[in-house]
Each structure stands twice: as structure tokens, then as C-alpha cells.
Design a protein around this motif. Structure first.
Motif, PDB file in Angstrom:
ATOM      1  N   ALA A   4       0.875  -1.163  -0.055  1.00 25.45           N
ATOM      2  CA  ALA A   4       0.052   0.006   0.038  1.00 25.45           C
ATOM      3  C   ALA A   4       0.808   1.289   0.060  1.00 25.45           C
ATOM      4  N   SER A   5       1.341   1.701  -1.200  1.00 27.44           N
ATOM      5  CA  SER A   5       1.992   2.927  -1.479  1.00 27.44           C
ATOM      6  C   SER A   5       1.495   3.436  -2.755  1.00 27.44           C
ATOM      7  N   ASP A   6       2.176   4.279  -3.247  1.00 27.00           N
ATOM      8  CA  ASP A   6       1.898   4.902  -4.740  1.00 27.00           C
ATOM      9  C   ASP A   6       2.939   4.715  -5.500  1.00 27.00           C
ATOM     10  N   LEU A   7       2.477   4.315  -6.898  1.00 27.23           N
ATOM     11  CA  LEU A   7       3.570   3.881  -7.745  1.00 27.23           C
ATOM     12  C   LEU A   7       4.526   5.248  -8.281  1.00 27.23           C
ATOM     13  N   GLY A   8       4.272   6.190  -7.649  1.00 24.76           N
ATOM     14  CA  GLY A   8       5.010   7.338  -7.994  1.00 24.76           C
ATOM     15  C   GLY A   8       6.347   7.327  -6.903  1.00 24.76           C
ATOM     16  N   TRP A   9       6.217   6.536  -6.282  1.00 25.31           N
ATOM     17  CA  TRP A   9       7.546   6.320  -5.066  1.00 25.31           C
ATOM     18  C   TRP A   9       8.372   4.992  -5.431  1.00 25.31           C
ATOM     19  N   VAL A  10       9.507   4.943  -4.761  1.00 32.20           N
ATOM     20  CA  VAL A  10      10.297   3.968  -4.952  1.00 32.20           C
ATOM     21  C   VAL A  10       9.582   2.596  -4.533  1.00 32.20           C
ATOM     22  N   VAL A  11       9.007   2.653  -3.380  1.00 34.34           N
ATOM     23  CA  VAL A  11       8.319   1.282  -2.776  1.00 34.34           C
ATOM     24  C   VAL A  11       7.410   0.875  -3.974  1.00 34.34           C
ATOM     25  N   GLY A  12       6.769   1.873  -4.624  1.00 35.91           N
ATOM     26  CA  GLY A  12       5.716   1.422  -5.564  1.00 35.91           C
ATOM     27  C   GLY A  12       6.246   0.794  -6.889  1.00 35.91           C
ATOM     28  N   HIS A  13       7.499   1.464  -7.226  1.00 35.35           N
ATOM     29  CA  HIS A  13       8.271   0.643  -8.358  1.00 35.35           C
ATOM     30  C   HIS A  13       8.508  -0.648  -8.129  1.00 35.35           C
ATOM     31  N   SER A  14       9.307  -0.567  -6.861  1.00 36.54           N
ATOM     32  CA  SER A  14       9.958  -2.015  -6.406  1.00 36.54           C
ATOM     33  C   SER A  14       9.041  -3.129  -6.135  1.00 36.54           C
ATOM     34  N   TYR A  15       7.903  -2.320  -5.233  1.00 34.56           N
ATOM     35  CA  TYR A  15       7.158  -3.667  -4.678  1.00 34.56           C
ATOM     36  C   TYR A  15       5.479  -3.642  -4.936  1.00 34.56           C
TER      37      TYR A  15
END
Ligand code: COA
Ligand code: AMP
Length: 631
Positions: free
Chosen positions: A280-291
Motif C-alpha cells: 500500500a503505497s503509490d507507484l510514484g514512489w520507489v516503494v511502488g516501483h519496486s514492490y
């Protein structure tokens, strides 16, 4: 030696053997010539000579290997009351068609595409379609304002921007298209085309000749195949905040990234192909890209794209509903999301309404995980709660409790131990290692493992200056902390002007640049103050130009609006007040650290270098006027 220690030691003693083995988890068109290429150190390259396609590995190969009917993406959107499951086979077809559309509009290997989208599956489709063609995507978070988008347009020079008609926040629908049009007006570089996903909530006005309607155009597009790219070719650029308002474009490669993502899914997060994994994050952050996208899909797992908030969409039970309905095994989010839930449902009444038997681990990252939040989550959910520490630049965890290797004892407040592949050291100002639990600057010995940043986009020298020059041979993380007697890492604070607001990384320097833009402001300082919900909030003090007659209320309103307009609502900039003077050292350095301590109610010492101590009394009074320190 424990299993973790053995694996960790091997990763340092024989990095090439270690990562070559991990690279077997990825399908290559051509195997690498060298696992670690140090010819151009300190720019290290992993798997040079190798060729692969990230999209093939994340999508097509799973269809070929019998996962075609498994859900690749589950879209769960409480803000639009929708759910959709997309199988790997459907995802392959959607991505191939969208890649065909991009190709039709001139996108080829190495071209840049900006993606400015809300949390809808099409955003992931656009990312994967770029990867399919060997194009380089740069996703810009929807909560950033037009000027921030314009800066990124000028830096990446995209041929195409992919966007949507709107994003949906719980309290309002945000029309993206006017922001996009404004950003293109501000930017010197102009994209050839914008591909716009029209959502039913808002119909965007299209710019004839430039704008393309996603739905009608993709229906006619010829599907495109995967294009082999070099392992060392860039997959994406992701901007992150630094000390100034000029964001840094972190560049990620294809080969090292794919290997690290796949390895981390299994070894750090303990997630197998076929498992349902939710970030549960946003695709705009690295967490979103990676996970949200790459990690779970490269691993053949099912990922969830969640368009909502932990609370208010519609209640603090949303997370538990999703875990229970979609049989989530492992979840990843930021501590702030749990603080928001805890505030609204302290006794976990909503948790008890759902069947969470399939749920086995919760991972938290993006900001310091305070022990209170960790204990609360653990008590309520009865599963291990794992803090992990990393940053946009590294792309994956530097320190964690690697659940896929062997769970170690948890020390609340510490992200546990260094993850295999990383060599973390804590140094003093002279570059000597500090021991005995003393706080120092946290650095990573070069070379860093696969998946970490290659450089900054179009700014090799800035990469060296910002990260590699302070301690030659080491990468500066920007964090300070210590290692304890059991080799557990403790991350205490940033050493620069970066703050973390609700897990969002922001530059106080960038906010100062905006405040200084106001015609009445002579000087200003922004620093982070502790907040029980968002971890930190930015607070600004401004000195007005002499003769200024603006009223305090009007000034506040204008400054808050200015930051919102130029950086975006995500900055959550709401605390600002005028002061007569700012405290400075004799050499003119503003004492932001001391002011932060006063605002937080922490112990502070009168700096020996300050030129006039009465200024701090004035600042204390101004902060009290804003309600700081909180009682
Ligand atoms: N597009 C447009 N605006 C956005 C946006 C987006 N994608 N995301 C956030 N915003 C806006 C919000 O509407 C809000 O505007 P407001 O000032 O008009 O209310 C502002 O930006 C701040 O947003 P946010 O930080 O989300 O605060 P919030 O008060 O709306 O919600 C939380 C608080 C804790 C619920 C929320 O921050 C959250 O869910 N955090 C999870 C953390 C996370 O995912 N971090 C990512 C790194 S892992
Ligand atoms: P970002 O690049 O947005 O992921 O932000 C990275 C920064 O957030 C790090 O450099 C830290 O300052 C902070 N951070 C991320 N995760 C943690 C964590 N688990 N504990 C402490 N700080 C963290």
C-alpha cells in the motif's frame, strides 16, 4: 554461524558468485560477460554484456510457464467502488498493445516517457510497456504540482507523457489534465504527444494533434514484442528530493534491478511465486516501483493496486478487508498508515471483523518505525512486523529482518541487520569507523549490490559530488545512526535537509526556495517538526522585507498556497509564521537543527557560535504561537 550470517558473509566474500547465482532467477537473451564490471569505477555495472527484457521477465515468461490464468494484478479501489482482477495473460495482452501504441507514436529503445497517473492498473501497464520497448519511464507522483512536473519534463525530455483525466482523493476529484497542460506550458521541452486515460469521473479536454485517447487508440494498436536490451541500459528514472529544490533523477538499470528484485522478494520478504503480496503505497514512489510492480511481477506473485487510503475509504477496516478478500500473505506499507489506523481504531475493532488467517507478515518502511506503532500492529495482527530501511537510490532494502532467510530476533526501533550484498559502515567526520554504539554517518562501501542506482540522470558529476565524494570509496546514504553490539542497525536521523512527511520524502531546501519567491519575504528557514501522525511536518519561519505591511493571516495564507501551488499538496505545508530575525552562526549558517529541537520540546544547548542569543527567545515565542512544542 547462523544461516543469515553465512549468506551475508558469502555475499561480501564472493559477490560475483553470489549474484551470478541469483541471476539464474531471471531469463536472459544473452548471458553476461562480467558479473561486476568495475572498468569505469566508481560507476559500477552489473552483468555487463548480458541482454534481457524486464517486461518479458515480469509478464510473458509467467504466461509461458503456466501462470497465464493466475491474477497478476488485483485492482481494489474503494474510492471508485471498483475491483478488477487481471491475469498474467490479460496483462501480457494489455502491455503488448500499449507498447504497440507507444511504438506507433515513435517510442523506441532509450526514449523517455513520463507517466503521471493515479493508482490505476493502467499506470503499471504503461511502465511495463516502456520496459517492453526498452524505453525509459519516469513516473511522477500525482500529488506533485505542475511546476514539479515541469522540472521533470525538462530534465528527462520525454517524447510522450502518459496521464489520466483525474485522480481521486477521499475529499475531492483532482483533474490531472489542467495540471499536465500547465506543466507543459512551464517546461522548455515539449512532448510530441500525451496519451490520456479518460476516467468516468472527469472527461479531460483534449489538445487536438497532441493528445491521444488511450482507450480508442489502444484498441487499434498492433501489439509489440519485447525488445532485448543491455543489462546496463536504464529501465527508469525516478526523481527524489535532495538538499535543494532541484530533484535528483535516480537511474536504475535493467539487469541488476531484475536480479535484485527477484532475489529480495524471496529472501527479504519471504514471498513465493503464486503468493498474494500487497504494497500500500503509490507507484510514484520507489516503494511502488519496486514492490507494487517489479518485485512481485518478476517473482510471479500477485500484486494489488490499491486506490484508497488507510482510513476514510470508507473506514479504518479497509486494509483488513483487502487482506481478507484477496488472501494477502504479506503486506508492505509505511508506519504512518498504521498510525492513522491506530488513531481511528485504537482497540482494533475493525480488525476483528475480518478473517486474516492467510496473513503472515507485515513490513514497514519509508520512515522510522516508532516502537509504539510496531507494538500496536504486532498485538493487533499477531504476525511479525518487520521494519526495513532503504531509500529511492538503493531501490531495495539495505537493512531488514530477512524473512526468507531466517527470522532474527526483533529489536523494536531497529530495522535489524544489514541485508546480504550491502556493506554498511558508520563513520565519523574523519572517515574512521565509529563503534560502541556511537552515532555516525551511515555509508555503503562500494561497489553497492545490483539494483542500486547507476548514476543521476544526465548528471554523473552531481552523483559523485552528492554521494561519493565525502568519503571516497563509499556511498553516503544521508542517514545518521549506529550499529549496536549485536550488529543491529539503528537509523536515527537525516544529515541533510530532507524530511519525511507521511513516508513522503521532501526537501526543506526546496520549500525555502518557494517561500523566498514571495515578494514580501527577505529570508526564511524550513525544518521538520515531529508529528504523531505523519512522523514529521514542515514548519517555516520567514523574515519579512523591511517596510512590509502584510498581515500575519494573509501572509500565512499566501505562503501555504504558494507551496501547494509550486510543490504540491503532498508537501503538507501548513505551519508558517513571521519572525524578526533567524538565528545564525557567526559564519551565517541558519540554526535549523536548534530550532527543530525547540519546536519538538527536545533538550537543546545554546550553540557556542551563535551571534545573538536573544534571537532564540524570539523564535521560541513564534513557535509557541504555532502551538509548538506540543504539550
Ligand atoms: N494526487 C493528488 N493529491 C494527493 C495525492 C495524489 N496522488 N496524494 C496525496 N495527495 C494530497 C492529499 O489529498 C492531501 O491534500 P489536502 O492537503 O488537500 O488534504 C495532501 O496531498 C497530503 O496527503 P497525505 O500525505 O496522503 O495526507 P492525508 O492527510 O490525506 O492522509 C495518511 C494521511 C497517513 C492517511 C496518508 O499519508 C497515507 O496513507 N500514508 C501512507 C504512506 C505511504 O503510502 N507512503 C509512501 C511511501 S511507502
Ligand atoms: P525514500 O527515498 O523516499 O524512500 O526515503 C528514504 C529515507 O527515508 C531514508 O534515507 C531514511 O531517512 C528514511 N527511511 C526509510 N525507511 C526507513 C526506516 N525503516 N527507518 C528509518 N528511516 C527510514
Amino acid at each position: 554461524m547462523s544461516n543469515y550470517e553465512q549468506i551475508y558473509q558469502r555475499s561480501l566474500d564472493d559477490p560475483e558468485g553470489f549474484w551470478a547465482e541469483a541471476a539464474e532467477g531471471i531469463d536472459w537473451y544473452r548471458k553476461w560477460d562480467r558479473v561486476l564490471d568495475d572498468d569505469n569505477a566508481p560507476f559500477y555495472h552489473w552483468f555487463s554484456g548480458g541482454e534481457l527484457n524486464t517486461c518479458y521477465n515480469a509478464v510473458d515468461r509467467h504466461v509461458e510457464n503456466g501462470r497465464g490464468e493466475q491474477a497478476a494484478i488485483i485492482y481494489d479501489s474503494p474510492v471508485t467502488d471498483q475491483q478488477r482482477s487481471i491475469s498474467y495473460r490479460e496483462l501480457q495482452s494489455q502491455v503488448a498493445s500499449f507498447a504497440g501504441l507507444l511504438h506507433q507514436y515513435g517510442i523506441a529503445k532509450g526514449d523517455r516517457v513520463i507517466i503521471y497517473m493515479p493508482m490505476v492498473p493502467e499506470a503499471a501497464v504503461a511502465m511495463l510497456a516502456c520496459a517492453r520497448l526498452g524505453a525509459i519511464h519516469s513516473v511522477v507522483f500525482g500529488g506533485f504540482a505542475a511546476r514539479e512536473l515541469a522540472t521533470r519534463i525538462d530534465d528527462t525530455r520525454p517524447k510522450i507523457i502518459v496521464s489520466a483525466s483525474c485522480g481521486i482523493e477521499p475529499n475531492r476529484v483532482i483533474s490531472y489534465k489542467p495540471l499536465l497542460d500547465q506543466a507543459i506550458e512551464f517546461s522548455a521541452h515539449k512532448p510530441d504527444h500525451c496519451i490520456i486515460l479518460q476516467r468516468p469521473q472527469v472527461v479531460a479536454e483534449m489538445n487536438k494533434g497532441r493528445d491521444v485517447d488511450w482507450i480508442t487508440a489502444v484498441a487499434k494498436a498492433e501489439p509489440a514484442d519485447c525488445v532485448p536490451v543491455a543489462a546496463t541500459d536504464p529501465l527508469y528514472i525516478l526523481y527524489t528530493s535532495g538538499t535543494t529544490g532541484e530533484p535528483k533523477g535516480v537511474v536504475r538499470d535493467n539487469g541488476g534491478h531484475a536480479v535484485a528484485m527477484k532475489w529480495s522478494m524471496q529472501h527479504v520478504y519471504g514471498v513465493e511465486p503464486g503468493d498474494v503480496y500487497w504494497t500500500a503505497s503509490d507507484l510514484g514512489w520507489v516503494v511502488g516501483h519496486s514492490y507494487i510492480v517489479y518485485g512481485p511481477l518478476l517473482n510471479g506473485s500477485t500484486t494489488i493496486i490499491f486506490e484508497g487510503k488507510p482510513v476514510g475509504t470508507p473506514d479504518p477496516g479497509t486494509f483488513w478487508r483487502i487482506i481478507s478478500e484477496h488472501k494477502v500473505g504479506v503486506m508492505f506499507t509505511a508506519p504512518t498508515a498504521f498510525r492513522a489506523i491506530k488513531k481511528e481504531d485504537p482497540d482494533g475493532v475493525y480488525i476483528k471483523k475480518y478473517d486474516l488467517t492467510k496473513f503472515r507478515t507485515l513490513f514497514l518502511a519509508g520512515e522510522r518505525c516508532d516502537p509504539d506503532t510496531l507494538f500496536w500492529a504486532q498485538d493487533q495482527l499477531q504476525v511479525p512486523v518487520i521494519d526495513n530501511w532503504w531509500q529511492t537510490e538503493t531501490g531495495w532494502a539495505i537493512a531488514a529482518n530477512c524473512m526468507g532467510i531466517e527470522p532474527l530476533e526483533v529489536k523494536p526501533g531497529s530495522p535489524t541487520k544489514v541485508v546480504p550484498g550491502y556493506n554498511v559502515q558508520v563513520l565519523d567526520e574523519q572517515g574512521a569507523e565509529v563503534t560502541g554504539g556511537e552515532i555516525g554517518t551511515i555509508v555503503l562501501k562500494l561497489p553497492m549490490p545490483p539494483g542500486t542506482l547507476m548514476t543521476l540522470w544526465n548528471a554523473d558529476q552531481r552523483y559523485i559530488d552528492a554521494y561519493l565524494s565525502q568519503y571516497p570509496g563509499y556511498y553516503l546514504t544521508g542517514d545518521a545512526g549506529y550499529k549496536d553490539e549485536d550488529d543491529y542497525l539503528w537509523i536515527m536521523s537525516r544529515i541533510d535537509d530532507v524530511i519525511n512527511v507521511a513516508g513522503h520524502r521532501l526537501s526543506t531546501g526546496g520549500m525555502e526556495e518557494v517561500l523566498a519567491f514571495h515578494p514580501e519575504v527577505a529570508e526564511c528557514a524550513v525544518f521538520g517538526v515531529a508529528d504523531t501522525l505523519k512522523g514529521e511536518l514542515p514548519l517555516g519561519l520567514v523574515v519579512l522585507k523591511s517596510g512590509s505591511e502584510i498581515g500575519v493571516q494573509a501572509l500565512r495564507k499566501e505562503l501555504i498556497a504558494l507551496v501547494r501551488e509550486r510543490i504540491g499538496p503532498v508537501a503538507a505545508f501548513k505551519l508558517v509564521t513571521p519572525v524578526q530575525r533567524l538565528p545564525k552562526t557567526r559564519s551565517g549558517k541558519i540554526l535549523r537543527g536548534t530550532m527543530k529541537k525547540i519546536a519538538d520540546g527536545s533538550a537543546w544547548k545554546m550553540p557556542a557560535t551563535i551571534d545573538d542569543t536573544a534571537i532564540l527567545d524570539e523564535v521560541t515565542e513564534a513557535l509557541a504561537g504555532l502551538g509548538y512544542p506540543k504539550s
